[in-house]
Design an enzyme around this catalytic site. Structure first.
Site, mmCIF file in Angstrom:
data_model
loop_
_atom_site.group_PDB
_atom_site.id
_atom_site.type_symbol
_atom_site.label_atom_id
_atom_site.label_comp_id
_atom_site.label_asym_id
_atom_site.label_seq_id
_atom_site.Cartn_x
_atom_site.Cartn_y
_atom_site.Cartn_z
ATOM 1 N N GLU A 143 0.842 -1.198 0.000
ATOM 2 C CA GLU A 143 0.000 0.000 0.000
ATOM 3 C C GLU A 143 0.879 1.250 0.000
ATOM 4 O O GLU A 143 1.817 1.353 0.788
ATOM 5 C CB GLU A 143 -0.893 -0.030 1.237
ATOM 6 C CG GLU A 143 -1.734 1.195 1.485
ATOM 7 C CD GLU A 143 -2.570 1.054 2.754
ATOM 8 O OE1 GLU A 143 -3.248 2.031 3.112
ATOM 9 O OE2 GLU A 143 -2.540 -0.022 3.399
ATOM 10 N N GLU A 174 -3.166 10.850 3.428
ATOM 11 C CA GLU A 174 -4.143 10.598 4.482
ATOM 12 C C GLU A 174 -4.216 11.889 5.276
ATOM 13 O O GLU A 174 -3.215 12.321 5.864
ATOM 14 C CB GLU A 174 -3.719 9.430 5.358
ATOM 15 C CG GLU A 174 -3.741 8.102 4.619
ATOM 16 C CD GLU A 174 -3.625 6.921 5.558
ATOM 17 O OE1 GLU A 174 -4.653 6.298 5.850
ATOM 18 O OE2 GLU A 174 -2.495 6.654 6.006
#
Length: 452
Positions: A227, A232
């Site tokens: 990932e 974020e």
């Protein structure tokens, strides 16, 4: 939450199959983006987005009876993984009215709470609208605009990549009849066990409904893959984080051997659930990102991420720039003693883990080299979510909870520890949203002007 009065019948073509429903037509919202070949030379691509299968209405192939209601499987339709997959279908989505997802040209807006729905996760489809768009990030640059001004503490408007299969797993697992069209095949470095279907089978066996979330639970199986968290963020904090795994492809795990958020042994799996993160606030630079700061989260910004390779073609550095109000702004420098630089490198990650006293799980899974092999074909994911496990404290507050806030690496943002509790943020900020737009991809220095 998805009841329908329509009925239909279907002939089962396999003993085990993850079916596609027909009660609601699946129409993917269009989203354009740009592929660049050199600075100023970009071509518009006609793509679309699809919502993840976990959000979809799952019902009997024979009628509109729910296979899954709240956080519980129907015992008759779903006595085990294989029977459930044969009996149940994923149906089409009403993107705006059910999920709060809207597009306009190159812009995608995700609303937080829409009716009884909370959050969303979407994938970029390719121009054929048959599979996911894949990206080779090595020696490349990915750029997008984002508006986080309506994302308070406790929320995460995320843009990231994982090594999902471009067809949603159909070719590897022929029992999967739904595929990318219905948002199947998700995986990440947490090896999530809350997925309702993995590898063409249901995740019914061992399913335990969540004690604090009326819509979710965890099963015996999880879905793992590398990932790359490009973004974020909310309006208080942001993090850039690569997460390597031992395999460069999606794999299914079982029970606590999955590791990650959903298992008793966080580091017991084949992936690094923590990654090597660059959060400017955590790196000691508390004036860089936030309302009224160097990167002012009250206004839209352009986010540029570069993936630098070494002589062998392996990932060696991840660099970050911002463009706001016509100014190019380099990522914040680390102000942590013993940790230098403003980019993610092997040396940075090693020094950071040591300075913060964190287990170096990143290195145990081969660090940047451990994610490099997967980066030749990754799927773009855009999501908005709140955190039922840690209230997003790892992003925007002090974390771990029992740590001293003044210790290096503990403070990640200025949010109160209670502000991200899901019941609080869902009740106080249901109208929150994030907008991603102007996505560009190409060679290094091709997607933005360094002299902006």
């Amino acid at each position: 939450m998805h009841q329908r009065a329509l009925l239909f019948s279907a002939l089962l073509t396999a003993v085990r199959a993850q079916q596609a429903g027909t009660l609601t037509e699946e129409v993917h919202p269009s989203l354009t983006w740009q592929k660049c070949t050199s600075e100023g030379s970009c071509t518009e691509q006609s793509g679309s987005v699809v919502i993840d299968s976990n959000w979809r209405w799952t019902h009997s192939v024979n009628d509109s009876t729910n296979c899954y209601t709240g956080n519980t499987w129907d015992a008759t339709l779903c006595p085990d993984d294989e029977t459930c997959a044969a009996n149940c279908a994923l149906d089409g989505a009403d993107y705006e009215s059910t999920y709060g997802v809207t597009t306009d040209g190159d812009s995608l807006t995700l609303k937080f709470v829409t009716g009884s729905n909370v959050g969303s996760r979407l994938y970029l489809m390719d121009t054929s609208d048959e599979g996911y768009q894949t990206f080779n990030l090595l020696d490349a640059e990915f750029t997008f605009d984002v508006d986080v001004s309506n994302l308070p503490c406790g929320l995460n408007g995320a843009l990231y990549f994982t090594a999902m299969d471009a067809d949603g797993g159909v070719s590897k697992y022929p029992a999967n009849k739904a595929g990318a069209k219905y948002g199947t095949g998700y995986c990440d470095s947490q090896c999530p066990r809350d997925l309702k279907f993995i590898d063409g089978q249901a995740n019914v066996d061992g399913w335990e409904p969540s004690s604090n979330n009326d819509n979710t639970g965890i099963g015996n199986h999880g879905s793992c893959c590398p990932e790359m968290d490009i973004w974020e963020a909310n309006k208080i904090s942001t993090a850039l984080t690569p997460h390597p795994c031992d395999s460069s492809e999606q794999t299914m795990c079982e029970g606590n051997d999955c590791g990650g958020t959903y298992s008793d042994d966080r580091y017991g799996g084949t992936c690094d659930p923590d990654g090597c993160d660059f959060n400017p606030y955590r790196m000691g630079n508390d004036s860089f990102y936030g309302p009224g700061k160097t990167i002012d989260t009250g206004s839209k910004m352009t986010v540029v991420t570069q993936f630098i390779t070494d002589g062998s073609g392996s990932l060696s550095e991840i660099k970050r720039y911002y463009v706001q109000n016509g100014n190019v702004i380099a990522n914040a420098d680390s102000n942590i003693s013993g940790v230098t630089g403003n980019s993610i490198t092997t040396d940075f990650c090693t020094a950071q883990k040591k300075a913060f006293g964190d287990e170096d799980i990143f290195a145990e899974h081969n660090g940047l080299a451990g994610i490099s092999d997967a980066m030749s074909s990754m799927v773009l994911i855009l999501s908005l979510w709140d955190d039922y496990y840690a209230s997003m404290e790892w992003l925007d507050s002090d974390y771990p909870e029992n740590a001293t806030a003044t210790d290096p690496g503990v403070a990640r943002g200025t949010c109160d520890s209670e502000s991200g509790v899901p019941a609080t943020v869902e009740g106080a900020h249901p109208d929150s949203s994030v907008t991603f737009s102007n996505i560009k991809f190409g060679p290094i220095n091709s997607t933005f002007s360094a002299s902006a």
